[in-house]
Design an enzyme around this catalytic site. Structure first.
Site, PDB file in Angstrom:
ATOM      1  N   LYS A  72      40.325  88.889  23.042  1.00  0.00           N
ATOM      2  CA  LYS A  72      39.216  89.557  22.342  1.00  0.00           C
ATOM      3  C   LYS A  72      38.137  89.963  23.347  1.00  0.00           C
ATOM      4  O   LYS A  72      38.154  89.475  24.491  1.00  0.00           O
ATOM      5  CB  LYS A  72      38.648  88.611  21.281  1.00  0.00           C
ATOM      6  CG  LYS A  72      38.039  87.331  21.853  1.00  0.00           C
ATOM      7  CD  LYS A  72      37.733  86.308  20.769  1.00  0.00           C
ATOM      8  CE  LYS A  72      37.155  85.042  21.359  1.00  0.00           C
ATOM      9  NZ  LYS A  72      37.038  83.975  20.365  1.00  0.00           N
ATOM     10  N   ARG A 113      45.703  78.383  21.062  1.00  0.00           N
ATOM     11  CA  ARG A 113      45.022  79.660  21.275  1.00  0.00           C
ATOM     12  C   ARG A 113      44.127  79.541  22.508  1.00  0.00           C
ATOM     13  O   ARG A 113      43.051  78.973  22.443  1.00  0.00           O
ATOM     14  CB  ARG A 113      44.142  80.014  20.067  1.00  0.00           C
ATOM     15  CG  ARG A 113      44.877  80.036  18.744  1.00  0.00           C
ATOM     16  CD  ARG A 113      43.945  80.462  17.623  1.00  0.00           C
ATOM     17  NE  ARG A 113      42.752  79.656  17.530  1.00  0.00           N
ATOM     18  CZ  ARG A 113      42.648  78.527  16.820  1.00  0.00           C
ATOM     19  NH1 ARG A 113      43.672  78.086  16.128  1.00  0.00           N
ATOM     20  NH2 ARG A 113      41.506  77.871  16.803  1.00  0.00           N
ATOM     21  N   MET A 128      17.156  97.533  35.773  1.00  0.00           N
ATOM     22  CA  MET A 128      18.326  98.018  35.037  1.00  0.00           C
ATOM     23  C   MET A 128      19.501  98.300  35.973  1.00  0.00           C
ATOM     24  O   MET A 128      20.649  98.003  35.650  1.00  0.00           O
ATOM     25  CB  MET A 128      17.955  99.291  34.265  1.00  0.00           C
ATOM     26  CG  MET A 128      19.045  99.756  33.325  1.00  0.00           C
ATOM     27  SD  MET A 128      18.662 101.292  32.508  1.00  0.00           S
ATOM     28  CE  MET A 128      17.368 100.794  31.408  1.00  0.00           C
TER      29      MET A 128
HETATM   30  C1  LIG Z   1      37.667  82.802  20.892  1.00  0.00           C
HETATM   31  C2  LIG Z   1      38.546  81.946  20.113  1.00  0.00           C
HETATM   32  C3  LIG Z   1      39.504  81.144  20.754  1.00  0.00           C
HETATM   33  C4  LIG Z   1      39.596  80.990  22.256  1.00  0.00           C
HETATM   34  O1  LIG Z   1      38.650  80.045  22.690  1.00  0.00           O
HETATM   35  P1  LIG Z   1      38.587  79.623  24.244  1.00  0.00           P
HETATM   36  O2  LIG Z   1      37.550  78.567  24.263  1.00  0.00           O
HETATM   37  O3  LIG Z   1      38.164  80.844  24.986  1.00  0.00           O
HETATM   38  O4  LIG Z   1      39.932  79.183  24.632  1.00  0.00           O
HETATM   39  C5  LIG Z   1      40.402  80.455  19.954  1.00  0.00           C
HETATM   40  N1  LIG Z   1      40.339  80.536  18.615  1.00  0.00           N
HETATM   41  C6  LIG Z   1      39.420  81.268  17.969  1.00  0.00           C
HETATM   42  C7  LIG Z   1      39.420  81.302  16.487  1.00  0.00           C
HETATM   43  C8  LIG Z   1      38.478  81.989  18.687  1.00  0.00           C
HETATM   44  O5  LIG Z   1      37.554  82.704  18.047  1.00  0.00           O
END
Ligand SMILES: *Cc1c(COP(=O)(O)O)cnc(C)c1O
Length: 371
Positions: free
Chosen positions: A36, A216, A306
């Protein structure tokens, strides 16, 4: 074009090693690489391509547009969208084979109201403590049952740790328990075990994953630490470089930059750097940050503007000249500045440092060789 010799250099070989290390570490759970916010500022498309080539099973983004961008770039592996999506756009999600996140009965009502007959897949987010998206686990069961009744395809379920980056936080095991209850009960009511995942990077590095299908990982794939309490063996993959744009001598009583918040007390040599807050070099680094020139740390003096800021180079053996390399994040000779340090100086976290590097700074990708 790099008219001002300013760029971010991303090492794709180190990135690949980070992915392989994490995949191996969490196996048999699988890795969902979180790309993301344009891959935390590193460039989502290029990083998603490498992840796909490396055998990463799945990707995640925050918003629908980010998923579509990856599909348009030819990414084929599953992509989960974590965040709110205007449900009138579900046909677009379906067309792009993006999995959306379900968290509220209002979404089911909205889907019924829209009377769409083909829907994308969903994953259900269960609140176990983050209090951001999702309902408590019992209500999530009801939501799951209603989704099944409506013929909505729920492909999986997940939750999110609020404190996995803190040492010995009791909330982490509490969240694990609540999520396990949800998964168990969901299997009982539906007769199928949902694909499930809970760990972010901090969880990946501190928790067991035996019961989970995925983790994740975001910050860790970029080789950055989830927090000072969680050390990683991962390698940072991003360097941010620029050059000296001007050098001059100043004398006692001379002020520097807007507001003249720095006033020289002695004769000094100062160098101007053609990077500013519009590039993501925070104004909070005024009189606090440091860059590396000629292998030595040179402190920021006065306010960050800036497009420019000024550093003290009086202590260098040879005064730099226009065009000399300046490292903002990364290594030069024996010296190194990390995103974590920039974060500390500006009162934030490393995540925000790389995300903030703006699109005015070109990203250059290398496979290990330095430029
Ligand atoms: C951003 C996010 C992650 C990743 O988190 P990290 O700390 O960067 O590994 C995992 N799950 C969700 C729902 C997130 O929003």
């Amino acid at each position: 074009m790099k008219s001002r010799r300013t760029f971010v250099l991303i090492d794709l070989s180190a990135y690949r090693e980070n992915l392989l290390y994490l995949m191996n570490r969490v196996s048999p759970a699988k890795l969902m690489a979180v790309v993301k916010a344009d891959g935390y500022g590193h460039g989502a498309v290029e990083l998603a391509k490498v992840a796909q080539e490396t055998g990463v099973e799945s990707l995640a983004v925050a918003f629908l547009e980010e998923g579509i961008q990856l599909r348009e770039a030819g990414i084929e592996i599953p992509i989960l969208v974590f965040n709110y999506v205007d449900l009138s756009l579900v046909p677009l999600a379906r067309k792009n084979r993006l999995t959306l996140t379900l968290y509220s009965p209002a979404q089911l009502d909205e889907l019924s109201r829209l009377a769409l007959n083909i829907l994308p897949g969903f994953q259900l987010v269960v609140d176990t403590g983050m209090r951001r998206l999702g309902q408590e686990w019992r209500e999530s069961i009801q939501l799951y049952e209603r989704a099944i009744e409506k013929g909505i395809s729920v492909e999986g379920a997940y939750s999110h740790f609020a404190t996995a980056d803190e040492r010995d936080s009791p909330l982490v095991s509490r969240q694990q328990e609540l999520f396990a209850k949800f998964i168990e009960e969901a299997a009982r009511v539906s007769g199928v075990k949902l694909l499930n995942h809970i760990s972010n990077s901090a969880g990946v590095l501190t928790q067991k994953h035996d019961e989970r299908d995925f983790v994740r990982a975001g910050i860790s794939i970029y080789g950055l630490q989830p927090s000072v309490d969680v050390d990683t063996n991962l390698r940072p993959i991003l360097q941010w470089k620029t050059c000296v744009s001007f050098v001059k001598k100043i004398y006692p009583g001379y002020g520097v930059s807007y507001g003249q918040t720095f006033v020289a007390e002695r004769e000094m040599i100062v160098a101007t750097i053609p990077v500013g807050y519009a590039d993501g070099y925070s104004r909070k680094l005024s009189n606090k940050g440091c860059v590396i020139i000629a292998g030595r740390r040179c402190p920021v003096i006065g306010r960050v503007c800036m497009d420019q800021f000024v550093v003290d180079v009086t202590h260098l053996e040879d005064s730099p000249v226009i065009g000399d390399e300046v490292v903002i994040i990364g290594r030069q000779l024996e010296e190194r500045i990390t995103a974590e340090e920039l974060a500390e100086w500006s009162g934030t976290i490393n995540y925000e440092i790389t995300c903030a590097i703006s699109h005015r700074v070109p990203r250059i990708y290398s496979k290990g060789e330095t430029i």
